[in-house]
Enzyme design. Structure first.
Site, PDB file in Angstrom:
ATOM      1  N   LYS A 160       0.836  -1.218   0.000  1.00 49.83           N
ATOM      2  CA  LYS A 160       0.000   0.000   0.000  1.00 49.83           C
ATOM      3  C   LYS A 160       0.866   1.262   0.000  1.00 49.83           C
ATOM      4  CE  LYS A 160      -4.080  -2.064   2.112  1.00 49.83           C
ATOM      5  NZ  LYS A 160      -3.558  -3.334   2.648  1.00 49.83           N
TER       6      LYS A 160
HETATM    7  P1  5BU Z   1      -8.558 -11.189   6.484  1.00 48.90           P
HETATM    8  O1  5BU Z   1      -7.853 -12.010   7.500  1.00 48.90           O
HETATM    9  O2  5BU Z   1      -9.298 -12.047   5.414  1.00 48.90           O
HETATM   10  O3  5BU Z   1      -9.425 -10.119   7.104  1.00 48.90           O
HETATM   11  O4  5BU Z   1      -7.377 -10.463   5.703  1.00 48.90           O
HETATM   12  C1  5BU Z   1      -7.613  -9.524   4.674  1.00 48.90           C
HETATM   13  C2  5BU Z   1      -6.292  -9.023   4.110  1.00 48.90           C
HETATM   14  O5  5BU Z   1      -6.551  -8.112   3.056  1.00 48.90           O
HETATM   15  C3  5BU Z   1      -5.402  -8.298   5.089  1.00 48.90           C
HETATM   16  O6  5BU Z   1      -4.075  -8.622   4.766  1.00 48.90           O
HETATM   17  C4  5BU Z   1      -5.653  -6.835   4.832  1.00 48.90           C
HETATM   18  O7  5BU Z   1      -4.500  -6.063   5.060  1.00 48.90           O
HETATM   19  C5  5BU Z   1      -6.002  -6.825   3.371  1.00 48.90           C
HETATM   20  N1  5BU Z   1      -6.994  -5.781   2.999  1.00 48.90           N
HETATM   21  C6  5BU Z   1      -8.256  -5.722   3.513  1.00 48.90           C
HETATM   22  O8  5BU Z   1      -8.660  -6.541   4.344  1.00 48.90           O
HETATM   23  N2  5BU Z   1      -9.127  -4.749   3.124  1.00 48.90           N
HETATM   24  C7  5BU Z   1      -8.796  -3.819   2.222  1.00 48.90           C
HETATM   25  O9  5BU Z   1      -9.627  -2.979   1.855  1.00 48.90           O
HETATM   26  C8  5BU Z   1      -7.481  -3.899   1.700  1.00 48.90           C
HETATM   27  C9  5BU Z   1      -6.605  -4.886   2.091  1.00 48.90           C
HETATM   28 BR1  5BU Z   1      -7.008  -2.666   0.441  1.00 48.90          BR
END
Ligand code: 5BU
Length: 476
Positions: free
Chosen positions: A308
């Site tokens: 990012k």
């Molecule tokens: P989760 O464990 O499925 O919640 O992880 C989601 C990943 O995607 C995590 O690494 C976040 O940093 C990433 N992410 C997110 O959740 N939402 C966003 O809008 C963005 C990245 Br951009």
């Protein structure tokens, strides 16, 4: 009911049946337009066909002394048919291509040279389609000097036709439609202004034809979209997805390299992309990178570093290629915020310098209360269009965020077990994000990583996501 009231009703109906749409439409020709007409849909609405034909009859056909009516193929054909019945005047049909066998006639129907023809058309932009029909009619010795159209896009078509001795009467202009739509709260004043500005700057452009219709990227297969992608990483990803039958990206948000490598050894065969946060790893080393790349080769997935980037271009180019992580060396693609403006993309473009790398630009976030606004999203999509070679896709949550079928929608915030994490993350189901939200690749983190049995979970997510995709593109 008076003529004007009927006209207003028709305009509202056309809006409601999506025969006219506002937004940002990328035509197959690559041009964009903020307003798009698709009057082909009127065949599904007999009451609209009825209203259109009775208004056109009142407005023009009734007072015309023409001998024949002729619709410009194809959208105007049913309207010309109805008008012919209403006016009790014969119709002519123009073929788009002369028959390869038989009579090779361009104009079907009985006529005599010297008779007059009123041309019927749905939308006029440059006037090109009307002129094609006029020319074919004139070749038969008929007189074609009048046309009646439903919408004049006010982009120079009417003038162009007048110059060719065709007098045009139109039921609506875009301006008159906009006035009605604003009055009925269908479009905002800002949208209306935007469309007017666009018209002012886009005179006598090529008429958007059926072949130019905006494509719904979500209905196209990954195989087709591979061919439409400009960025090499987007091409590779579409290819991997289609070959592995997986649109699952695993977010390995773990802090030890051995855990990450161990997990990927167990689930790598089921994913198309792995997403890392390299700055959360406590024992990062070059050997980790080597092993990660070996796993990517062995199982055929790509690597996305979710860094990012969000600084000025110069800093980003240093963050991209230097420091402890040297991200640009090993990540196939990275995530980038559009917040600093175009400089970020320019900087990465220069750092990449022709090597096959890609960028997922953040247009939206999955977290509750994030500060991204609709205008920010629109500007993000616009700036991305300047870097087609670099852009792999967008990180976003909505189908409508962008339309280019060569770009990939990466959507995080996917989980089956819960609807949030207590820290702002919002989760959707695989079905919802693929079928409703338009995701091409779903990012799953804790849904798999924190599961008791990640091997079993990864298959459940992969299958659910692929099934939803197959349903979306109509594949079995
Ligand atoms: P989760 O464990 O499925 O919640 O992880 C989601 C990943 O995607 C995590 O690494 C976040 O940093 C990433 N992410 C997110 O959740 N939402 C966003 O809008 C963005 C990245 Br951009």
């Amino acid at each position: 009911m008076g003529f004007d009231k009927k006209l207003e009703n028709l305009a509202v109906k056309l809006f409601e049946i999506n025969a006219v749409k506002f937004g940002e439409f990328v035509m197959k020709s690559g041009l964009t337009t903020p307003v798009y007409f698709d009057l082909r849909v009127i065949v599904s609405y007999p009451e609209v066909l009825d209203l259109i034909s009775s208004l056109l009859y009142e407005f023009s056909v009734k007072s015309s002394s023409c001998d024949h009516l002729c619709g410009v193929p194809y959208t105007a054909l049913p309207i010309a048919t109805l008008l012919s019945v209403l006016a009790k005047k014969p119709m002519l049909m123009r073929r788009k291509e002369a028959k390869a066998y038989g009579t090779k006639k361009l104009i079907e129907g009985h006529f005599k040279a010297g008779q007059t023809v009123l041309i019927v058309e749905d939308v006029v932009t440059s006037g090109g389609s009307v002129l094609e029909t006029v020319n074919d009619i004139r070749k038969e010795g008929l007189v074609a000097e009048e046309a009646v159209v439903i919408v004049d896009r006010q982009q120079g078509g009417v003038k162009n036709l007048e110059a060719n001795n065709v007098h045009v009467k139109s039921l609506f202009t875009i301006s008159s439609l906009l006035e009605i739509f604003v009055k009925h709260g269908k479009v905002t004043k800002e949208t209306a202004e935007k469309v007017k500005e666009y018209l002012k700057n886009n005179q006598a452009v090529k008429e958007p034809t059926v072949a130019d219709a905006p494509v719904d990227r979500t209905k196209l297969t990954y195989e087709k979209r591979e061919k439409l992608a400009n960025n090499p990483i987007a091409k590779k990803l579409f290819n991997i997805m289609a070959t592995k039958k997986s649109n699952l990206c695993l977010s390995v948000d773990l802090t030890s390299t051995s855990k990450i490598l161990d997990l990927l050894t167990r689930v790598g065969e089921h994913i198309c992309l792995v997403k890392t946060h390299v700055d959360i790893i406590e024992d990062f080393s070059e050997s980790f990178v080597t092993q990660l790349k070996q796993l990517a080769d062995r199982f055929g997935f790509l690597i996305l570093e979710d860094r990012k980037f969000a600084d000025i271009g110069n800093t980003v180019s240093l963050q991209y290629s230097k420091g402890l992580y040297k991200i640009g060396d090993w990540a196939d693609c990275v995530t980038v915020h559009s917040l600093p403006g175009e400089g970020v993309l320019k900087a990465i473009s220069a750092s990449v310098n022709g090597v096959s790398k890609g960028v997922f630009l953040l247009a939206e976030m999955s977290s509750e209360g994030n500060l991204i606004t609709p205008d920010y999203i629109e500007q993000t999509v616009k700036v991305a269009a300047k870097y087609p070679e670099l852009m792999t896709g967008f990180v976003c949550q909505n189908k409508k965020t962008f339309s280019d079928p060569g770009l990939i929608q990466l959507t995080p915030g996917v989980q089956l077990q819960s609807s949030g994490d207590g820290l702002g993350q919002v989760y959707n189901t695989p079905e919802k994000i693929i079928l409703e939200n338009g995701a091409d690749i779903a990012v799953v983190g804790r849904g798999i990583v924190a599961a008791k049995n990640p091997e079993a979970q990864v298959v459940i997510y992969r299958d659910a996501l692929w099934k939803a995709y197959a349903e979306r593109v109509g594949a079995k």
